[in-house]
Design an enzyme around this catalytic site. Structure first.
Site, PDB file in Angstrom:
ATOM      1  N   CYS A  16       0.824  -1.200   0.000  1.00  0.00           N
ATOM      2  CA  CYS A  16       0.000   0.000   0.000  1.00  0.00           C
ATOM      3  C   CYS A  16       0.861   1.253   0.000  1.00  0.00           C
ATOM      4  O   CYS A  16       2.040   1.216   0.350  1.00  0.00           O
ATOM      5  CB  CYS A  16      -0.895   0.006   1.232  1.00  0.00           C
ATOM      6  N   TRP A  45      -4.047  -2.111  -0.801  1.00  0.00           N
ATOM      7  CA  TRP A  45      -3.933  -3.447  -1.385  1.00  0.00           C
ATOM      8  C   TRP A  45      -4.573  -4.393  -0.377  1.00  0.00           C
ATOM      9  O   TRP A  45      -4.081  -4.536   0.735  1.00  0.00           O
ATOM     10  CB  TRP A  45      -2.472  -3.794  -1.627  1.00  0.00           C
ATOM     11  N   ASN A  68      -0.495   1.132   6.529  1.00  0.00           N
ATOM     12  CA  ASN A  68       0.106   0.047   5.748  1.00  0.00           C
ATOM     13  C   ASN A  68       0.492  -1.066   6.705  1.00  0.00           C
ATOM     14  O   ASN A  68       0.951  -0.788   7.817  1.00  0.00           O
ATOM     15  CB  ASN A  68       1.368   0.515   5.018  1.00  0.00           C
ATOM     16  N   GLY A  69       0.396  -2.315   6.247  1.00  0.00           N
ATOM     17  CA  GLY A  69       0.827  -3.427   7.086  1.00  0.00           C
ATOM     18  C   GLY A  69      -0.331  -4.322   7.476  1.00  0.00           C
ATOM     19  O   GLY A  69      -1.448  -4.234   6.941  1.00  0.00           O
ATOM     20  N   GLU A  72      14.223 -16.932 -13.421  1.00  0.00           N
ATOM     21  CA  GLU A  72      13.878 -15.521 -13.526  1.00  0.00           C
ATOM     22  C   GLU A  72      13.069 -15.250 -14.799  1.00  0.00           C
ATOM     23  O   GLU A  72      12.095 -14.482 -14.767  1.00  0.00           O
ATOM     24  CB  GLU A  72      15.140 -14.661 -13.510  1.00  0.00           C
ATOM     25  N   LYS A 114       9.294 -13.631 -14.867  1.00  0.00           N
ATOM     26  CA  LYS A 114       8.955 -12.431 -15.631  1.00  0.00           C
ATOM     27  C   LYS A 114       7.729 -12.678 -16.506  1.00  0.00           C
ATOM     28  O   LYS A 114       6.843 -11.834 -16.608  1.00  0.00           O
ATOM     29  CB  LYS A 114      10.130 -12.012 -16.521  1.00  0.00           C
ATOM     30  N   GLU A 163       4.367 -13.290 -14.255  1.00  0.00           N
ATOM     31  CA  GLU A 163       3.849 -12.213 -13.415  1.00  0.00           C
ATOM     32  C   GLU A 163       3.238 -11.068 -14.214  1.00  0.00           C
ATOM     33  O   GLU A 163       2.389 -10.347 -13.693  1.00  0.00           O
ATOM     34  CB  GLU A 163       4.919 -11.695 -12.461  1.00  0.00           C
ATOM     35  N   HIS A 203      12.119 -37.055 -15.400  1.00  0.00           N
ATOM     36  CA  HIS A 203      11.620 -37.571 -14.123  1.00  0.00           C
ATOM     37  C   HIS A 203      10.192 -37.114 -13.851  1.00  0.00           C
ATOM     38  O   HIS A 203       9.798 -36.962 -12.687  1.00  0.00           O
ATOM     39  CB  HIS A 203      12.553 -37.157 -12.985  1.00  0.00           C
ATOM     40  N   LYS A 210       4.914  -3.836  -5.589  1.00  0.00           N
ATOM     41  CA  LYS A 210       6.349  -3.654  -5.774  1.00  0.00           C
ATOM     42  C   LYS A 210       7.137  -4.024  -4.527  1.00  0.00           C
ATOM     43  O   LYS A 210       8.145  -4.705  -4.590  1.00  0.00           O
ATOM     44  CB  LYS A 210       6.626  -2.191  -6.151  1.00  0.00           C
TER      45      LYS A 210
END
Length: 619
Positions: free
Chosen positions: A2, A76, A103-104, A492, A496, A499, A515, A614
């Site tokens: 947030c 958020w 926030n939190g 990575e 990318k 997401e 396997h 972020k």
């Protein structure tokens, strides 16, 4: 996650708040709101579900909300669905005695909510934040406390993480803030004071900021801030100058922040290298400067093993770097996801080095991993991009990457800067351990110094990837395979893609295909093979042949010169030759571009993908 902004001064607060919230959109949010005071009048609270543009419409871009004191928030969702009712700011009751943003996460909010209900409070939202606001109001009224004491009492009762900005009815010309775990900065200029959860929100107003520490509070007045500890005693702080300017947080002509930041990687890599490398003017060969990480050669020589603690892309940096450190310094390396490491009951070697990697320096799980390492007597080195962040302040040593502000949720240049930082640390460890002589280290450093130009060369050929990505934007499943460092690159690249394009993608160690995973390959399934390691090239190529035999469509990513891959791959991307230890710095760039172009082709919000933020400051 947030975003918080606050302002007190002589200008229209609503415009400053909306401008600051706009700068924090990259953090991820689902609703937004502001509360503005005009003198002794009750604050006007306006909230909206969805994009910030809806809040701007409701306030006529701030023109319809008058007053010079205010707080704002982008939410958020954690407790309660995204809705106007659950959006911040929250109020203590009809009297609007206390108004706050938060926030939190408050872990014991249900217990506190029950207590407040027993004392006559009613609730209109599902949020933990409303509990905090009403608890402050409860202590303020019941014990006839001042704002600092009421917030202090609340902080003692609350378990969890928070950054709070609070306005009191009886103190119309003041804002109070408190912090535990979630970040907050305060900027003071002539007659004006700004509050934000991240620097970009206030950078256009001031470059000098104060960082409030955990379990601290502050009283904000116009052009003035006073800090307090948990005992209510004043605390003296020094301001920190932010070196990058506001233009660094703008798009600069690019369609998206992510593409801008992909193109900023050569500069980010070069600047981070020079933070730890000295290139003498007299023509001597480059050498490492250990002062950049705060260690002596003797201290590095005494390290017995390395723990890398990180989350997400930062963890992928660790997975790539473990191969480099093990090979160049002959040290065992364990890469631990911070969210797992903090709960592991594993014995920790007191002679080890824990490398803590976080772009923001505020990642909640990573911060707790740092604290666990320190509590067990392990030396800690933080790799962070934000000066003065919590992880930077709490670690024993810090290596600041010089990537500048990164706005897009999907990291690119911060990842690349972290990767280079770890390569430099690997060289420093190898030199200190006697595994590398000075000339060999200089040779490696000279190769690192060539990487920025090689990244630029990759970016010049991005149109081929744009065409290919558009062709496969409709895929449902994409797989990445590689071995060693190439496997870490695949992790990575897969992240990318998933997401920002929402395509299911997975990275696998190529040797593990047989396997079980190869059963997922069907006719036309796109499989991306990464082959930058000469010793493993033939092995990975044989795995790609196995995929092709089952109908898979193959994209290969390898170095110039490995043209035999075209006998197997249906589409190939080439990167410049470099030392295999440093191949990840080049190979990741085409995969970043692949993810970007697929997302654009699907018409998605590249910079702000759904459900993501972020800076993840809650567990």
């Amino acid at each position: 996650m947030c975003g918080i902004v606050g302002y007190i001064g002589r200008h229209q607060a609503s415009k400053v708040l909306l401008d600051g919230l706009t700068k924090l959109e990259y953090r991820g949010y689902d609703s937004a709101g502001i509360a503005v005071r005009d003198g002794d009048k009750d604050p006007e609270v306006i909230r909206a579900k969805g994009k910030l543009s809806f809040l701007k419409e409701k306030t006529n871009d701030g023109e319809s909300v008058h007053g010079t004191v205010g707080i704002g928030h982008t939410r958020w969702a954690t407790h309660g669905e995204p809705s106007e009712n659950n959006a911040h700011p929250h109020v203590s009751g009809p009297d609007m005695n206390v108004v706050a943003v938060h926030n939190g996460i408050i872990e014991n909010y249900q217990e506190l909510r029950d207590k407040l209900i027993r004392n006559g409070y009613t609730f209109y939202s599902q949020t933990d934040t409303e509990v905090a606001v009403k608890l402050i109001d409860y202590y303020y009224k019941k014990y006839k406390m001042g704002p600092i004491d009421a917030i202090n009492k609340t902080m003692v009762r609350v378990r969890g993480s928070y950054a709070l900005a609070v306005m009191f009815k009886d103190y119309p010309d003041e804002i109070y803030v408190a912090r535990n775990g979630s970040p907050m900065v305060i900027g003071v200029t002539d007659g004006e004071t700004y509050i934000a959860s991240d620097v970009p929100a206030i950078l256009s107003y001031t470059r000098n900021v104060y960082y409030i520490d955990n379990l601290e509070m502050a009283r904000i007045r116009a052009g003035e801030v006073t800090f307090f500890n948990l005992d209510g005693d004043e605390v003296q702080k020094e301001s920190v100058e932010i070196k990058w300017d506001a233009a660094a947080a703008e798009k600069g002509g690019y369609e998206h922040f992510m593409m801008k930041e992909i193109h900023e990687q050569p500069t980010a890599v070069e600047q981070t290298i020079h933070a730890m490398v000295e290139v003498p003017d007299n023509g001597d060969r480059p050498r490492l400067n250990l002062e950049a990480i705060g260690f002596t050669k003797e201290e590095l020589a005494a390290i017995s093993q390395v723990y890398v603690v990180a989350c997400g892309s930062a963890a992928h940096v660790g997975f790539a770097s473990q191969y480099v450190i093990e090979d160049l310094a002959h040290l065992p390396v364990r890469v631990e996801y911070a969210s797992e490491f903090r709960y592991r009951e594993m014995p920790l070697d007191p002679d080890a080095l824990a490398i803590i990697i976080s772009q923001s320096g505020e990642t909640a799980d990573t911060l707790e991993g740092l604290r666990k390492a320190k509590a067990n007597g392990v030396k800690t080195l933080a790799i962070v991009n934000v000066v003065g962040s919590t992880i930077a302040r709490e670690a024993d040593h810090v290596f600041y990457t010089l990537a500048g502000p990164e706005i897009a949720v999907a990291t690119t240049k911060a990842y690349s800067a972290q990767l280079i930082a770890m390569d430099l640390i690997a060289l420093a460890l190898g030199q200190a351990k006697g595994c590398l002589d000075d000339n060999t280290v200089s040779t490696y450093v000279e190769e690192l110094l060539t990487l920025p130009k090689k990244i630029e060369r990759i970016l010049e050929d991005k149109e081929r990837l744009q065409w290919f990505a558009a062709k496969y934007a409709g895929e449902q499943d994409i797989f990445f395979i590689g071995r060693g460092i190439d496997y870490a690159i695949c992790m990575e690249g897969s992240l990318k893609l998933k997401e920002i394009s929402y395509i299911h993608s997975e990275a696998y160690a190529a040797g593990e295909l047989k396997h079980g995973t190869i059963s997922l390959v069907e006719e036309g399934t796109l499989v991306i093979g990464v082959l930058t390691q000469p010793k493993l090239f033939e092995k990975t190529l044989s795995n790609m042949v196995e995929v092709k035999a089952r109908g898979g469509y193959l994209m290969g990513l390898t170095n110039y010169g490995n043209y035999s891959i075209e006998d197997t791959a249906d589409f190939t991307v080439y990167i410049p030759q470099t030392d295999p230890h440093f191949a990840a710095s080049l190979a990741v760039v085409p995969l970043q571009l692949m993810g970007y172009y697929v997302s654009v082709a699907k018409g998605l919000d590249v910079d702000k993908p759904r459900n993501l933020a972020k800076s993840v400051t809650v567990e």
